[in-house]
Scaffold this motif. Structure first.
Motif, PDB file in Angstrom:
ATOM      1  N   ILE A  45     -77.318 -20.915   5.984  1.00 17.93           N
ATOM      2  CA  ILE A  45     -78.425 -20.943   5.025  1.00 17.93           C
ATOM      3  C   ILE A  45     -77.849 -20.971   3.609  1.00 17.93           C
ATOM      4  O   ILE A  45     -77.016 -20.133   3.256  1.00 17.93           O
ATOM      5  CB  ILE A  45     -79.344 -19.710   5.182  1.00 17.93           C
ATOM      6  N   VAL A  46     -78.290 -21.949   2.832  1.00 19.02           N
ATOM      7  CA  VAL A  46     -77.875 -22.039   1.433  1.00 19.02           C
ATOM      8  C   VAL A  46     -78.756 -21.090   0.620  1.00 19.02           C
ATOM      9  O   VAL A  46     -79.983 -21.213   0.633  1.00 19.02           O
ATOM     10  CB  VAL A  46     -78.022 -23.475   0.902  1.00 19.02           C
ATOM     11  N   ARG A  47     -78.123 -20.150  -0.068  1.00 21.10           N
ATOM     12  CA  ARG A  47     -78.870 -19.188  -0.887  1.00 21.10           C
ATOM     13  C   ARG A  47     -78.323 -19.214  -2.310  1.00 21.10           C
ATOM     14  O   ARG A  47     -77.120 -19.081  -2.512  1.00 21.10           O
ATOM     15  CB  ARG A  47     -78.746 -17.773  -0.319  1.00 21.10           C
ATOM     16  N   SER A  48     -79.216 -19.390  -3.253  1.00 22.36           N
ATOM     17  CA  SER A  48     -78.794 -19.350  -4.656  1.00 22.36           C
ATOM     18  C   SER A  48     -79.627 -18.320  -5.408  1.00 22.36           C
ATOM     19  O   SER A  48     -80.815 -18.133  -5.116  1.00 22.36           O
ATOM     20  CB  SER A  48     -78.948 -20.726  -5.313  1.00 22.36           C
ATOM     21  N   LYS A  49     -78.975 -17.653  -6.351  1.00 18.90           N
ATOM     22  CA  LYS A  49     -79.648 -16.676  -7.211  1.00 18.90           C
ATOM     23  C   LYS A  49     -79.151 -16.859  -8.637  1.00 18.90           C
ATOM     24  O   LYS A  49     -78.004 -17.263  -8.860  1.00 18.90           O
ATOM     25  CB  LYS A  49     -79.366 -15.246  -6.741  1.00 18.90           C
ATOM     26  N   VAL A  50     -80.012 -16.545  -9.569  1.00 14.48           N
ATOM     27  CA  VAL A  50     -79.639 -16.692 -10.968  1.00 14.48           C
ATOM     28  C   VAL A  50     -78.723 -15.548 -11.385  1.00 14.48           C
ATOM     29  O   VAL A  50     -78.835 -14.421 -10.892  1.00 14.48           O
ATOM     30  CB  VAL A  50     -80.901 -16.726 -11.866  1.00 14.48           C
TER      31      VAL A  50
ATOM     32  N   GLU B  93     -82.416 -22.392   1.890  1.00 15.59           N
ATOM     33  CA  GLU B  93     -82.680 -23.610   2.652  1.00 15.59           C
ATOM     34  C   GLU B  93     -81.540 -23.843   3.631  1.00 15.59           C
ATOM     35  O   GLU B  93     -80.381 -23.520   3.349  1.00 15.59           O
ATOM     36  CB  GLU B  93     -82.815 -24.808   1.708  1.00 15.59           C
ATOM     37  N   SER B  94     -81.868 -24.399   4.776  1.00 13.89           N
ATOM     38  CA  SER B  94     -80.849 -24.681   5.791  1.00 13.89           C
ATOM     39  C   SER B  94     -79.843 -25.697   5.266  1.00 13.89           C
ATOM     40  O   SER B  94     -80.214 -26.690   4.642  1.00 13.89           O
ATOM     41  CB  SER B  94     -81.507 -25.219   7.062  1.00 13.89           C
ATOM     42  N   VAL B  95     -78.578 -25.450   5.530  1.00 14.89           N
ATOM     43  CA  VAL B  95     -77.534 -26.374   5.077  1.00 14.89           C
ATOM     44  C   VAL B  95     -77.678 -27.731   5.757  1.00 14.89           C
ATOM     45  O   VAL B  95     -77.224 -28.755   5.229  1.00 14.89           O
ATOM     46  CB  VAL B  95     -76.133 -25.767   5.341  1.00 14.89           C
ATOM     47  N   ASN B  96     -78.328 -27.757   6.920  1.00 12.77           N
ATOM     48  CA  ASN B  96     -78.536 -29.020   7.638  1.00 12.77           C
ATOM     49  C   ASN B  96     -79.637 -29.876   7.031  1.00 12.77           C
ATOM     50  O   ASN B  96     -79.683 -31.086   7.256  1.00 12.77           O
ATOM     51  CB  ASN B  96     -78.896 -28.743   9.106  1.00 12.77           C
ATOM     52  N   LYS B  97     -80.548 -29.240   6.285  1.00 18.21           N
ATOM     53  CA  LYS B  97     -81.723 -29.961   5.800  1.00 18.21           C
ATOM     54  C   LYS B  97     -81.755 -30.154   4.292  1.00 18.21           C
ATOM     55  O   LYS B  97     -82.568 -30.922   3.789  1.00 18.21           O
ATOM     56  CB  LYS B  97     -82.990 -29.217   6.244  1.00 18.21           C
ATOM     57  N   ILE B  98     -80.903 -29.466   3.572  1.00 11.99           N
ATOM     58  CA  ILE B  98     -80.968 -29.525   2.116  1.00 11.99           C
ATOM     59  C   ILE B  98     -80.579 -30.916   1.615  1.00 11.99           C
ATOM     60  O   ILE B  98     -79.565 -31.477   2.033  1.00 11.99           O
ATOM     61  CB  ILE B  98     -80.064 -28.436   1.489  1.00 11.99           C
ATOM     62  N   PRO B  99     -81.378 -31.517   0.724  1.00 11.84           N
ATOM     63  CA  PRO B  99     -81.029 -32.838   0.175  1.00 11.84           C
ATOM     64  C   PRO B  99     -79.763 -32.752  -0.676  1.00 11.84           C
ATOM     65  O   PRO B  99     -79.470 -31.714  -1.280  1.00 11.84           O
ATOM     66  CB  PRO B  99     -82.251 -33.193  -0.690  1.00 11.84           C
ATOM     67  N   SER B 100     -79.044 -33.844  -0.733  1.00 14.00           N
ATOM     68  CA  SER B 100     -77.762 -33.845  -1.443  1.00 14.00           C
ATOM     69  C   SER B 100     -77.933 -33.514  -2.923  1.00 14.00           C
ATOM     70  O   SER B 100     -77.138 -32.762  -3.494  1.00 14.00           O
ATOM     71  CB  SER B 100     -77.082 -35.205  -1.286  1.00 14.00           C
ATOM     72  N   HIS B 101     -78.983 -34.048  -3.551  1.00 11.66           N
ATOM     73  CA  HIS B 101     -79.149 -33.821  -4.988  1.00 11.66           C
ATOM     74  C   HIS B 101     -79.402 -32.347  -5.288  1.00 11.66           C
ATOM     75  O   HIS B 101     -78.949 -31.814  -6.312  1.00 11.66           O
ATOM     76  CB  HIS B 101     -80.300 -34.678  -5.540  1.00 11.66           C
ATOM     77  N   ARG B 102     -80.094 -31.664  -4.371  1.00 10.01           N
ATOM     78  CA  ARG B 102     -80.393 -30.249  -4.592  1.00 10.01           C
ATOM     79  C   ARG B 102     -79.134 -29.396  -4.445  1.00 10.01           C
ATOM     80  O   ARG B 102     -78.871 -28.503  -5.250  1.00 10.01           O
ATOM     81  CB  ARG B 102     -81.469 -29.791  -3.608  1.00 10.01           C
ATOM     82  N   LEU B 103     -78.348 -29.682  -3.412  1.00  9.14           N
ATOM     83  CA  LEU B 103     -77.117 -28.926  -3.203  1.00  9.14           C
ATOM     84  C   LEU B 103     -76.147 -29.138  -4.366  1.00  9.14           C
ATOM     85  O   LEU B 103     -75.532 -28.186  -4.859  1.00  9.14           O
ATOM     86  CB  LEU B 103     -76.458 -29.345  -1.890  1.00  9.14           C
ATOM     87  N   LEU B 104     -76.022 -30.375  -4.818  1.00 10.91           N
ATOM     88  CA  LEU B 104     -75.114 -30.660  -5.932  1.00 10.91           C
ATOM     89  C   LEU B 104     -75.584 -29.978  -7.212  1.00 10.91           C
ATOM     90  O   LEU B 104     -74.764 -29.509  -8.014  1.00 10.91           O
ATOM     91  CB  LEU B 104     -74.997 -32.172  -6.135  1.00 10.91           C
ATOM     92  N   ALA B 105     -76.903 -29.904  -7.404  1.00 10.75           N
ATOM     93  CA  ALA B 105     -77.434 -29.211  -8.581  1.00 10.75           C
ATOM     94  C   ALA B 105     -77.087 -27.726  -8.528  1.00 10.75           C
ATOM     95  O   ALA B 105     -76.680 -27.126  -9.534  1.00 10.75           O
ATOM     96  CB  ALA B 105     -78.944 -29.401  -8.664  1.00 10.75           C
ATOM     97  N   MET B 106     -77.237 -27.126  -7.353  1.00 15.41           N
ATOM     98  CA  MET B 106     -76.880 -25.711  -7.201  1.00 15.41           C
ATOM     99  C   MET B 106     -75.394 -25.485  -7.464  1.00 15.41           C
ATOM    100  O   MET B 106     -74.997 -24.503  -8.102  1.00 15.41           O
ATOM    101  CB  MET B 106     -77.232 -25.236  -5.789  1.00 15.41           C
TER     102      MET B 106
ATOM    103  N   LEU C 251     -73.971 -18.859  -5.500  1.00 14.27           N
ATOM    104  CA  LEU C 251     -74.315 -19.703  -4.354  1.00 14.27           C
ATOM    105  C   LEU C 251     -73.531 -19.256  -3.131  1.00 14.27           C
ATOM    106  O   LEU C 251     -72.320 -19.055  -3.199  1.00 14.27           O
ATOM    107  CB  LEU C 251     -73.995 -21.165  -4.676  1.00 14.27           C
ATOM    108  N   HIS C 252     -74.244 -19.096  -2.022  1.00 12.56           N
ATOM    109  CA  HIS C 252     -73.598 -18.750  -0.756  1.00 12.56           C
ATOM    110  C   HIS C 252     -74.187 -19.601   0.359  1.00 12.56           C
ATOM    111  O   HIS C 252     -75.373 -19.951   0.332  1.00 12.56           O
ATOM    112  CB  HIS C 252     -73.794 -17.268  -0.420  1.00 12.56           C
ATOM    113  N   ILE C 253     -73.346 -19.931   1.327  1.00 14.76           N
ATOM    114  CA  ILE C 253     -73.806 -20.617   2.534  1.00 14.76           C
ATOM    115  C   ILE C 253     -73.351 -19.772   3.714  1.00 14.76           C
ATOM    116  O   ILE C 253     -72.169 -19.750   4.062  1.00 14.76           O
ATOM    117  CB  ILE C 253     -73.236 -22.044   2.645  1.00 14.76           C
TER     118      ILE C 253
END
Length: 331
Positions: A188-193, A212-225, A236-238
């Motif tokens: 699970i991708v978890r981000s906090k400020v 969000e699940s690492v399997n489902k997260i869109p590339s643009h969102r993960l790269l932004a995080m 950020l943690h996965i």
């Protein structure tokens, strides 16, 4: 040109050996992908740019794998650690992560807690506990007390033994493969400020509290995080569920229900929380970023393609000349 690499890629991509070897030869001659796709169709059997790119990337991957394999064999040989069985495993490894897992127990390390415990002579105690026979760990630990080595109490001895077992667990090839799969499938991708920079991080406000699940997260969102983390605005943690990971490890390493097994269970928990979790998280973050980068490049490439294919002068008619060096120009 490596014959084994050609054969492997041929099977993976279901091409002919002639196509792959011809493409590899062209790359050795510094030919570019567009050039090969456009002007060397007769050599490659009309392979398109996508397949040619895949061949190039796979050749590079296999080349890097061989270089790493050679370096590992050399390192083990120089330290007289290379056995026939170990060499066979190393030669059979087909992906980098498996190769690194095989090498991990033999990799030169800084002075870890396990190494310090071994220096204190606690490895026999760790081995005895790890076997999980019907023993009294406290009684066995008393035998290891030695003020000269720094083992002053029973707890010192047991802690050192657990540190050694924890390292064994973290370096076990099967355990790493299972936990790696868990991270890849259920991470699970978890981000906090960053609470100290909340106002400055306003452009990342969508990711102040995100899961969000690492399997489902869109590339643009993960790269932004990941950009937010790099700029120190986000953490950020996965990670998968901790309990699920611990169950996997306990099922593999905890064999009985006695006092020794309880010590092993404690070591397994420590191994995951202190060693395995961070190692696997680094791996999954690297792999996820690489995948996201590739997807982003595909999107940009398609957008650029549509832009380049658009009419340059709107509705006006344009005549172009295709300079064909081999077959003649086309109008």
């Amino acid at each position: 040109m490596n014959k084994e690499h050609i054969t492997k890629i041929t099977k993976e991509l279901k091409l002919t050996e002639k196509q792959v070897s011809a493409t590899a030869k062209l790359f050795e001659e510094d030919a570019t992908i567009p050039f090969i796709a456009r002007y060397r169709k007769e050599a490659t059997g009309s392979l398109d740019e996508t397949i040619i790119t895949t061949i190039r990337d796979r050749l590079n991957q296999l080349g890097e794998l061989d270089k790493r394999r050679e370096a590992i064999l050399k390192s083990l040989g120089e330290r007289d650690l290379l056995t026939d069985e170990l060499q066979e495993k190393i030669m059979a490894a087909e992906i980098m992560s498996v190769l690194e897992d095989i090498y991990l127990p033999f990799k030169p390390k800084r002075r870890t807690r396990a190494i310090i415990a071994k220096e204190k002579g606690l490895e026999p105690l760790a081995q005895l506990i790890f076997e999980q026979g019907d023993i009294d760990p406290i009684a066995e630990a008393k035998k290891s007390i030695d003020e000269e080595t720094g083992v002053e109490t029973v707890e010192d001895a047991l802690q050192g033994a657990r540190d050694i077992i924890a390292e064994w667990v973290s370096e076990d090839q099967n355990a790493r493969a299972k936990i790696r799969n868990l991270f890849a499938e259920k991470g699970i991708v978890r981000s906090k400020v960053n609470s100290k920079k909340e106002e400055e991080a306003i452009k990342y406000k969508d990711y102040y509290e995100w899961e969000e699940s690492v399997n489902k997260i869109p590339s643009h969102r993960l790269l932004a995080m990941m950009r937010g983390e790099k700029e120190d605005f986000l953490t950020l943690h996965i990670l998968p569920g901790e309990n699920e990971a611990l169950v996997i490890l306990e099922n593999q390493f905890v064999k009985n229900n006695n006092a020794a097994s309880e010590q092993v269970r404690m070591a397994v928990h420590d191994s995951y929380k202190r060693l395995l979790s961070s190692s696997m998280e680094n791996e999954i973050q690297t792999a996820s970023k690489q995948k996201a980068d590739e997807e982003a490049i595909k999107v940009f490439a398609e957008n650029l393609r549509q832009l380049l294919l658009a009419a340059p002068l709107g509705q006006k008619r344009v005549m172009g000349i295709d300079p064909g060096f081999r077959t003649g120009c086309k109008v």
